[in-house]
Design a protein around this motif. Structure first.
Motif, short mmCIF file in Angstrom:
data_model
loop_
_atom_site.label_atom_id
_atom_site.label_comp_id
_atom_site.label_asym_id
_atom_site.label_seq_id
_atom_site.Cartn_x
_atom_site.Cartn_y
_atom_site.Cartn_z
N LEU A 1 0.91 -1.34 -0.05
CA LEU A 1 0.07 -0.11 0.10
C LEU A 1 0.88 1.26 0.11
CD1 LEU A 1 -2.87 0.97 0.22
CD2 LEU A 1 -2.52 1.42 2.55
N PRO A 2 0.78 2.11 -1.18
CA PRO A 2 0.09 1.77 -2.37
C PRO A 2 0.55 0.69 -3.01
CG PRO A 2 1.59 3.50 -2.63
CD PRO A 2 1.40 3.23 -0.96
N ILE A 3 -0.37 0.01 -4.11
CA ILE A 3 0.34 -1.09 -4.61
C ILE A 3 1.42 -0.59 -5.36
CG2 ILE A 3 -0.32 -2.58 -6.57
CD1 ILE A 3 -1.87 -3.22 -4.02
N ASP A 4 2.41 -1.56 -5.44
CA ASP A 4 3.79 -1.26 -5.99
C ASP A 4 3.78 -1.71 -7.23
OD1 ASP A 4 6.37 -1.01 -6.62
OD2 ASP A 4 7.20 -1.92 -4.87
N LEU A 5 3.35 -0.62 -8.32
CA LEU A 5 3.27 -0.88 -9.68
C LEU A 5 4.65 -1.19 -10.36
CD1 LEU A 5 0.63 1.55 -10.95
CD2 LEU A 5 0.37 -0.81 -10.64
N GLU A 6 5.63 -0.54 -9.80
CA GLU A 6 6.95 -0.73 -10.44
C GLU A 6 7.31 -2.15 -10.22
OE1 GLU A 6 11.47 0.91 -10.03
OE2 GLU A 6 9.90 1.81 -9.02
N LYS A 7 7.21 -2.73 -9.04
CA LYS A 7 7.55 -4.16 -8.75
C LYS A 7 6.76 -5.07 -9.45
CE LYS A 7 7.91 -7.76 -5.15
NZ LYS A 7 7.64 -7.97 -3.65
N LEU A 8 5.50 -4.84 -9.89
CA LEU A 8 4.58 -5.55 -10.48
C LEU A 8 4.93 -5.51 -12.06
CD1 LEU A 8 2.02 -7.18 -11.15
CD2 LEU A 8 0.81 -4.98 -11.09
N ALA A 9 5.20 -4.55 -12.62
CA ALA A 9 5.66 -4.45 -14.00
C ALA A 9 6.88 -4.96 -14.33
CB ALA A 9 5.60 -3.05 -14.51
N LYS A 10 7.80 -4.89 -13.35
CA LYS A 10 9.13 -5.50 -13.46
C LYS A 10 9.24 -6.96 -13.40
CE LYS A 10 13.93 -5.16 -11.60
NZ LYS A 10 14.63 -4.43 -10.52
N GLY A 11 8.26 -7.38 -12.45
CA GLY A 11 7.93 -8.72 -12.35
C GLY A 11 7.52 -9.50 -13.63
N ILE A 12 6.35 -8.97 -14.23
CA ILE A 12 5.85 -9.17 -15.50
C ILE A 12 7.00 -9.43 -16.64
CG2 ILE A 12 4.12 -8.98 -17.29
CD1 ILE A 12 2.60 -7.66 -14.84
N GLY A 13 7.70 -8.41 -16.55
CA GLY A 13 8.80 -8.15 -17.58
C GLY A 13 8.47 -7.03 -18.54
N ILE A 14 7.71 -6.24 -18.22
CA ILE A 14 7.30 -4.91 -18.88
C ILE A 14 8.14 -3.76 -18.39
CG2 ILE A 14 5.41 -3.66 -19.48
CD1 ILE A 14 3.54 -5.94 -19.34
N SER A 15 8.79 -3.15 -19.28
CA SER A 15 9.42 -1.91 -19.02
C SER A 15 8.50 -0.66 -19.03
CB SER A 15 10.47 -1.46 -20.17
OG SER A 15 11.55 -2.46 -20.25
N VAL A 16 8.64 0.20 -17.93
CA VAL A 16 7.81 1.47 -17.90
C VAL A 16 8.75 2.64 -17.96
CG1 VAL A 16 6.31 2.77 -16.28
CG2 VAL A 16 6.09 0.13 -16.49
N LEU A 17 8.61 3.67 -19.10
CA LEU A 17 9.26 4.56 -19.47
C LEU A 17 8.62 5.78 -19.71
CD1 LEU A 17 11.26 2.39 -21.92
CD2 LEU A 17 12.13 3.26 -19.74
N PRO A 18 9.07 7.10 -19.30
CA PRO A 18 8.28 8.33 -19.87
C PRO A 18 8.62 8.72 -21.20
CG PRO A 18 10.59 8.90 -18.78
CD PRO A 18 10.25 7.15 -18.63
#
Length: 200
Positions: free
Chosen positions: A42-59
């Motif tokens: 809490l809040p939900i850790d979106l960075e960890k979630l995306a990284k675990g899936i294998g999806i990069s998150v970029l501006p």
């Protein structure tokens, strides 16, 4: 971002079986949260979630691709190519909007059929009031990711006053997103004006 446009326009489009998309295809928000170890954050850790899936998150700066696609106010985008997937969000955006955009694009990732899509494949989120049914469903999924029911219940009973404003801060979402989620779940609360919204 220019590299993305040229890459997308010049590649031969073929049917793909993206491994990343295959492993999350038709997963529920709850399943994602549990599988990737963020169910109780809490809040939900979106960075960890995306990284675990294998999806990069970029501006990204979407101005050039908005011209190419004839669209305005692109907030986020998913681009997949073979076994690679990335979520791009509008640079200089607020944290709350960034989080919702990433959650919304993750929803798209779960609903793209990995056995029947073209590569490169692109999905994007536009800042608009009128949304089609698919975009509405992706918003609901994003709400389930960012504000899962079990965490809402946990926080709700701990508050002396169930205020959407207080809950929005804890979940790191906008007040309007928090209110939409509570209304969708038919959970009584006080809105941002301090008015009671009651459900039986």
């Amino acid at each position: 971002m220019g590299d993305i446009i040229s890459f997308y326009n010049t590649r031969k489009k073929v049917v793909c079986m993206c491994k990343i998309l295959k492993k999350i295809h038709k997963k529920t928000a709850d399943q994602l949260l549990k599988t990737y170890g963020v169910y109780n954050t809490l809040p939900i850790d979106l960075e960890k979630l995306a990284k675990g899936i294998g999806i990069s998150v970029l501006p990204a700066d979407f101005s050039e691709i908005e011209k190419k696609l004839g669209k305005k106010d692109i907030l986020g985008m998913v681009l997949t190519d073979g076994d690679n997937a990335a979520i791009f969000y509008k640079q200089d955006t607020t944290e709350n909007r960034l989080r919702f955009t990433v959650a919304h694009e993750l929803a798209h990732c779960c609903h793209i059929d990995p056995n029947n899509c073209k590569t490169p494949h692109i999905e994007y989120r536009i800042d608009e009031n009128e949304k089609d049914e698919i975009e509405k469903q992706m918003d609901i999924f994003a709400g389930e990711l960012l504000m899962p029911l079990h965490k809402i219940k946990e926080i709700y009973i701990s508050l002396p006053v169930p205020s959407a404003v207080t809950m929005a801060k804890l979940f790191k979402v906008s007040v309007s997103v928090m209110e939409a989620r509570l209304n969708y779940l038919k959970i009584s609360h006080f809105n941002k004006k301090g008015e009671p919204i009651a459900y039986e």
